[in-house]
Design an enzyme around this catalytic site. Structure first.
Site, PDB file in Angstrom:
ATOM      1  CB  CYS A  19       8.762  -2.926   4.783  1.00  0.00           C
ATOM      2  SG  CYS A  19       7.100  -2.416   5.797  1.00  0.00           S
ATOM      3  CG  HIS A  48       8.507  -5.623   1.892  1.00  0.00           C
ATOM      4  ND1 HIS A  48       8.169  -6.422   2.885  1.00  0.00           N
ATOM      5  CD2 HIS A  48       7.859  -4.485   1.673  1.00  0.00           C
ATOM      6  CE1 HIS A  48       6.953  -5.488   3.438  1.00  0.00           C
ATOM      7  NE2 HIS A  48       6.889  -4.403   2.721  1.00  0.00           N
ATOM      8  CD  GLN A  65       5.795  -2.588  -4.856  1.00  0.00           C
ATOM      9  OE1 GLN A  65       5.257  -1.550  -5.726  1.00  0.00           O
ATOM     10  NE2 GLN A  65       5.138  -2.283  -3.486  1.00  0.00           N
ATOM     11  CG  ASP A  89       8.212  -9.797  -2.691  1.00  0.00           C
ATOM     12  OD1 ASP A  89       6.967  -9.461  -3.375  1.00  0.00           O
ATOM     13  OD2 ASP A  89       8.737  -9.257  -1.732  1.00  0.00           O
ATOM     14  CE  LYS A 125       2.529  -4.359  -1.911  1.00  0.00           C
ATOM     15  NZ  LYS A 125       2.653  -3.002  -1.130  1.00  0.00           N
TER      16      LYS A 125
HETATM   17  N1  PMP Z   1       7.286  -7.453  -0.756  1.00  0.00           N
HETATM   18  C1  PMP Z   1       7.158  -6.098  -1.229  1.00  0.00           C
HETATM   19  C2  PMP Z   1       8.234  -5.700  -2.595  1.00  0.00           C
HETATM   20  C3  PMP Z   1       6.238  -5.106  -1.143  1.00  0.00           C
HETATM   21  O1  PMP Z   1       6.163  -3.866  -1.656  1.00  0.00           O
HETATM   22  C4  PMP Z   1       5.304  -5.583  -0.246  1.00  0.00           C
HETATM   23  C5  PMP Z   1       4.232  -4.357   0.207  1.00  0.00           C
HETATM   24  N2  PMP Z   1       4.698  -3.199   0.486  1.00  0.00           N
HETATM   25  C6  PMP Z   1       5.334  -6.706   0.208  1.00  0.00           C
HETATM   26  C7  PMP Z   1       6.061  -7.879  -0.063  1.00  0.00           C
HETATM   27  C8  PMP Z   1       4.123  -7.367   1.317  1.00  0.00           C
HETATM   28  O2  PMP Z   1       2.887  -7.261   0.591  1.00  0.00           O
HETATM   29  P1  PMP Z   1       1.690  -7.269   1.476  1.00  0.00           P
HETATM   30  O3  PMP Z   1       1.632  -6.439   2.651  1.00  0.00           O
HETATM   31  O4  PMP Z   1       0.549  -7.013   0.727  1.00  0.00           O
HETATM   32  O5  PMP Z   1       1.386  -8.679   2.077  1.00  0.00           O
END
Ligand code: PMP
Length: 404
Positions: free
Chosen positions: A362, A121, A201, A198, A224
């Site tokens: 993203c 991401h 997910q 990270d 999430k």
């Molecule tokens: N890493 C991953 C794999 C994600 O899916 C996301 C959220 N789409 C993020 C980081 C960022 O998370 P947040 O927007 O809650 O900070």
């Protein structure tokens, strides 16, 4: 597991959009919240609101107590060794930025290297790019195969004496791939390189045991995992956190302040400057209770069933391609119908009451890898049903002739 009982805990699901029952398949972006989480936020602001840690009064003591109890609940949830290894942040993004910034200050210098993967991401790419720019360091990238599997052999070749950290996701938000992080951590540690995971997910889909994994940092977001927006967690190994400088300066993170010299508070407060989102932290506590009440393994098994069913049904649709076909996946399915633009597909599905996400999610490097502008992404949570998947399939069959 009685899904209709679980669905009843989520008031938002019981509504129509455009006159159609809502089918919510955008869970990788954010999950819906059970009533217990909503009630906790309401209870906090109705009966408990006060600033924590500093107050000499009843409400402040109660709020502090619940806030610190949540830290211990998170510690147990991911099996951290100490509660002081749990730092509350605003979410995964802030957690990664905290580590990147603070770790780099202590450990990254000119000519050093940071390894990320090509399926990260943006929030696990850009903070490291900023660090590299600031420090004169370089980003190295682990490639992945057509199926969406990381090339672990290639990773082995990326390590050298300049490698300072590896930052990879546990699960890809676009491909659904569950990455072999235990193997990656072992490999990195054999080169004396720490690893940041990270977990945005993964946290609501897999049992996470940070001691068993041996990871150095594990980051995730409350929203999430059925919790509120505005709260997240940065787990860090004590030995590293002790050596890292504060990320932000302000209240709570100090021991003593004079104009000549400031000393910093102990862990975890050194990394929690300012007033935190206390109500949201308590909401996260309710979200963990919700997950524990079902059992993360039960959630994973049910979601796997849904994902297998949806995959098999989707693949029956002519011209539909799925991106991310690794054997071990969570409940994320990215697809395209022929050459139809994902946004058009998403818009038509929306009019039929089905919420999916479209675009690059993203993860632009993933789109570049496949040479596509984006995908349509359906992602499932524990409250989704086979019937909803049937609705999606029927909807795609209906709109496909308009798109192709
Ligand atoms: N890493 C991953 C794999 C994600 O899916 C996301 C959220 N789409 C993020 C980081 C960022 O998370 P947040 O927007 O809650 O900070």
């Amino acid at each position: 597991m009685d899904i209709s009982n679980i669905r009843q805990l989520f008031p938002i699901l019981d509504q129509k959009v455009y006159g159609k029952p809502l089918v919510y398949f955008d869970n990788a972006a954010t999950t819906q919240k059970p009533q217990s989480v909503i009630d906790t936020l309401c209870r906090y602001y109705t009966t408990l609101n006060s600033n924590i840690h500093r107050g000499a009064h009843y409400l402040a003591a109660q709020a502090t107590d619940e806030y610190e109890q949540t830290r211990r609940k998170v510690q147990a949830f991911i099996n951290a060794r100490h509660s002081r290894e749990i730092v509350f942040t605003r979410g995964t993004t802030e957690s990664i930025n905290l580590v990147a910034s603070s770790f780099a200050e202590q450990f990254i210098g000119n000519g050093d290297e940071v390894i990320v993967s090509a399926m990260e991401h943006h929030s696990n790419i850009v903070p490291w790019q900023l660090v590299c720019e600031r420090k004169g360091a370089r980003l190295r990238v682990i490639p992945f195969s057509d199926e969406g599997i990381l090339d672990i052999k290639a990773l082995e070749g990326l390590f050298n004496e300049h490698t300072r950290i590896v930052a990879v996701n546990h699960v890809s938000n676009t491909l659904g791939t569950v990455n072999p992080i235990a193997e990656i951590i072992e490999m990195a540690h054999s080169h004396n390189v720490p690893v940041l995971i990270d977990g945005a997910q993964a946290i609501s889909h897999r049992k996470v045991d940070v001691q068993k994994l041996g990871c150095d940092f594990y980051c995730f977001s409350g929203h999430k995992m059925y919790g509120p927006m505005g709260v997240g967690v940065m787990y860090g190994r004590e030995e590293l956190l002790e050596q890292m400088p504060p990320y932000q300066g302000g209240g709570e993170m100090i021991k003593d302040v004079t104009f000549e010299r400031t000393t910093y508070n102990e862990l975890p407060f050194k990394f929690e400057a300012g007033t935190p989102a206390v109500g949201d932290v308590l909401g996260l506590s309710a979200a963990i209770d919700f997950i524990n009440s079902i059992g993360i393994e039960n959630i994973a098994a049910y979601e796997e069933e849904l994902t297998e069913y949806a995959t098999s049904q989707l693949l029956k649709i002519e011209g539909l391609r799925i991106f991310g076909t690794a054997p071990e996946k969570t409940s994320v399915i990215s697809f395209l119908i022929g050459n139809a633009h994902p946004y058009d597909t998403g818009t038509l599905l929306d009019k039929l009451g089905i919420a999916v996400r479209t675009g690059h999610h993203c993860t632009q490097p993933i789109m570049d890898r496949y040479g596509i502008p984006g995908t349509v992404r359906a992602s499932f949570a524990v409250y989704n049903t086979r019937e909803e998947i049937d609705t999606l399939i029927a909807a795609i069959n209906r709109i496909a002739p308009m798109l192709l």
